[in-house]
Design a protein around this motif. Structure first.
Motif, PDB file in Angstrom:
ATOM      1  N   VAL A 265       0.873  -1.169   0.000  1.00  0.00           N
ATOM      2  CA  VAL A 265       0.000   0.000   0.000  1.00  0.00           C
ATOM      3  C   VAL A 265       0.912   1.221   0.000  1.00  0.00           C
ATOM      4  N   HIS A 266       0.329   2.361  -0.253  1.00  0.00           N
ATOM      5  CA  HIS A 266       1.095   3.587  -0.143  1.00  0.00           C
ATOM      6  C   HIS A 266       0.214   4.699   0.387  1.00  0.00           C
ATOM      7  N   ILE A 267       0.878   5.609   1.089  1.00  0.00           N
ATOM      8  CA  ILE A 267       0.236   6.855   1.462  1.00  0.00           C
ATOM      9  C   ILE A 267       1.013   7.951   0.762  1.00  0.00           C
ATOM     10  N   ALA A 268       0.358   9.069   0.562  1.00  0.00           N
ATOM     11  CA  ALA A 268       1.038  10.207  -0.050  1.00  0.00           C
ATOM     12  C   ALA A 268       0.775  11.441   0.783  1.00  0.00           C
ATOM     13  N   PHE A 269       1.772  12.307   0.793  1.00  0.00           N
ATOM     14  CA  PHE A 269       1.660  13.601   1.443  1.00  0.00           C
ATOM     15  C   PHE A 269       1.369  14.654   0.390  1.00  0.00           C
ATOM     16  N   GLY A 270       0.597  15.695   0.762  1.00  0.00           N
ATOM     17  CA  GLY A 270       0.445  16.863  -0.090  1.00  0.00           C
ATOM     18  C   GLY A 270      -0.879  16.953  -0.817  1.00  0.00           C
ATOM     19  N   THR A 271      -0.799  17.162  -2.129  1.00  0.00           N
ATOM     20  CA  THR A 271      -1.962  17.459  -2.965  1.00  0.00           C
ATOM     21  C   THR A 271      -2.859  16.250  -3.165  1.00  0.00           C
ATOM     22  N   SER A 272      -4.157  16.472  -2.967  1.00  0.00           N
ATOM     23  CA  SER A 272      -5.173  15.451  -3.246  1.00  0.00           C
ATOM     24  C   SER A 272      -6.231  15.954  -4.217  1.00  0.00           C
ATOM     25  N   ALA A 273      -6.227  17.246  -4.504  1.00  0.00           N
ATOM     26  CA  ALA A 273      -7.287  17.853  -5.312  1.00  0.00           C
ATOM     27  C   ALA A 273      -7.355  17.295  -6.728  1.00  0.00           C
ATOM     28  N   ALA A 274      -6.261  16.763  -7.240  1.00  0.00           N
ATOM     29  CA  ALA A 274      -6.240  16.248  -8.612  1.00  0.00           C
ATOM     30  C   ALA A 274      -7.082  14.988  -8.777  1.00  0.00           C
ATOM     31  N   PHE A 275      -7.468  14.337  -7.670  1.00  0.00           N
ATOM     32  CA  PHE A 275      -8.253  13.102  -7.770  1.00  0.00           C
ATOM     33  C   PHE A 275      -9.341  13.038  -6.703  1.00  0.00           C
ATOM     34  N   GLY A 276      -9.997  14.169  -6.467  1.00  0.00           N
ATOM     35  CA  GLY A 276     -11.177  14.168  -5.614  1.00  0.00           C
ATOM     36  C   GLY A 276     -10.998  14.693  -4.213  1.00  0.00           C
ATOM     37  N   GLY A 277      -9.778  15.037  -3.827  1.00  0.00           N
ATOM     38  CA  GLY A 277      -9.542  15.571  -2.497  1.00  0.00           C
ATOM     39  C   GLY A 277      -9.741  17.071  -2.442  1.00  0.00           C
ATOM     40  N   ASP A 278      -9.326  17.669  -1.326  1.00  0.00           N
ATOM     41  CA  ASP A 278      -9.592  19.088  -1.107  1.00  0.00           C
ATOM     42  C   ASP A 278      -8.340  19.908  -0.779  1.00  0.00           C
ATOM     43  N   VAL A 279      -7.147  19.360  -1.067  1.00  0.00           N
ATOM     44  CA  VAL A 279      -5.914  20.072  -0.726  1.00  0.00           C
ATOM     45  C   VAL A 279      -5.043  20.243  -1.973  1.00  0.00           C
ATOM     46  N   ASN A 280      -4.589  21.489  -2.185  1.00  0.00           N
ATOM     47  CA  ASN A 280      -3.571  21.813  -3.178  1.00  0.00           C
ATOM     48  C   ASN A 280      -2.337  22.244  -2.413  1.00  0.00           C
ATOM     49  N   ALA A 281      -1.298  21.435  -2.461  1.00  0.00           N
ATOM     50  CA  ALA A 281      -0.100  21.725  -1.678  1.00  0.00           C
ATOM     51  C   ALA A 281       1.118  22.018  -2.544  1.00  0.00           C
ATOM     52  N   GLY A 282       1.012  21.826  -3.847  1.00  0.00           N
ATOM     53  CA  GLY A 282       2.166  22.040  -4.716  1.00  0.00           C
ATOM     54  C   GLY A 282       3.162  20.896  -4.674  1.00  0.00           C
ATOM     55  N   ILE A 283       2.811  19.797  -4.002  1.00  0.00           N
ATOM     56  CA  ILE A 283       3.693  18.633  -3.900  1.00  0.00           C
ATOM     57  C   ILE A 283       2.812  17.404  -3.667  1.00  0.00           C
ATOM     58  N   HIS A 284       3.270  16.264  -4.150  1.00  0.00           N
ATOM     59  CA  HIS A 284       2.580  14.985  -3.902  1.00  0.00           C
ATOM     60  C   HIS A 284       3.667  13.919  -3.821  1.00  0.00           C
ATOM     61  N   LEU A 285       3.905  13.405  -2.613  1.00  0.00           N
ATOM     62  CA  LEU A 285       4.983  12.439  -2.393  1.00  0.00           C
ATOM     63  C   LEU A 285       4.403  11.114  -1.914  1.00  0.00           C
ATOM     64  N   ASP A 286       4.490  10.097  -2.758  1.00  0.00           N
ATOM     65  CA  ASP A 286       4.035   8.755  -2.401  1.00  0.00           C
ATOM     66  C   ASP A 286       5.095   8.044  -1.580  1.00  0.00           C
ATOM     67  N   CYS A 287       4.638   7.195  -0.645  1.00  0.00           N
ATOM     68  CA  CYS A 287       5.532   6.450   0.245  1.00  0.00           C
ATOM     69  C   CYS A 287       5.007   5.021   0.368  1.00  0.00           C
ATOM     70  N   ILE A 288       5.854   4.042   0.086  1.00  0.00           N
ATOM     71  CA  ILE A 288       5.453   2.638   0.006  1.00  0.00           C
ATOM     72  C   ILE A 288       5.554   1.953   1.367  1.00  0.00           C
ATOM     73  N   ILE A 289       4.537   1.140   1.652  1.00  0.00           N
ATOM     74  CA  ILE A 289       4.515   0.277   2.828  1.00  0.00           C
ATOM     75  C   ILE A 289       4.435  -1.155   2.313  1.00  0.00           C
TER      76      ILE A 289
END
Length: 154
Positions: free
Chosen positions: A110-134
């Motif tokens: 699985v992965h979680i990401a920090f930052g922007t979610s608005a591009a796929f239905g979320g509500d945050v524009n952070a100027g960054i999207h960093l995925d992290c693998i578990i």
């Protein structure tokens, strides 16, 4: 929830290749995530992170690579600490190769990401999207442990 199957069904829609993930911009997130795989922006680092999440926000990041990750997030601003994505790898042919676009698709991760979610239905524009693998996570849905063999990747 959205699926990246690699098939573009509408003009102007793009996908990542290789494909094979199920993902969502979470409305809620709380807990501890142990990130033991690839971290976007730190692909060459030997990372092992513990992230404390409260109210869909990383409130503590510790472990190997934590200072470098926090530096990336701090440069983007406070919104970068948003938990932007929860994704499930579904591609049985993908392999962990320290390339985030393939690593996030590996069956059994699985992965979680920090930052922007608005591009796929979320509500945050952070100027960054960093995925992290578990790797090898335990996932519980409605109190029952997820069984990976229940996934039909096709």
């Amino acid at each position: 929830w959205q699926i990246d199957s690699g098939i573009c069904r509408e003009p102007g829609i793009g996908v990542n290749l290789p494909a094979g993930e199920l993902f969502v911009a979470p409305r809620e997130a709380d807990g501890i995530a142990i990130i033991d795989g690839t971290v976007a922006g730190l692909e060459e680092e030997d990372t092992l992170l513990e992230v404390e999440i409260r109210d869909r926000r990383a409130v503590s990041i510790t472990g190997r690579g934590s200072e470098k990750l926090k530096d990336l997030l701090d440069r983007a601003g406070d919104a970068a600490y948003n938990i932007a994505e929860f994704g499930v790898g579904m591609n049985p042919e993908a392999r962990l190769i320290r390339n985030i676009l393939e690593d996030e698709k590996v069956m059994g991760t699985v992965h979680i990401a920090f930052g922007t979610s608005a591009a796929f239905g979320g509500d945050v524009n952070a100027g960054i999207h960093l995925d992290c693998i578990i790797r090898d996570p335990e996932i519980y849905l409605d109190g029952e442990r997820w069984k990976w063999e229940m996934i039909d990747p096709c």
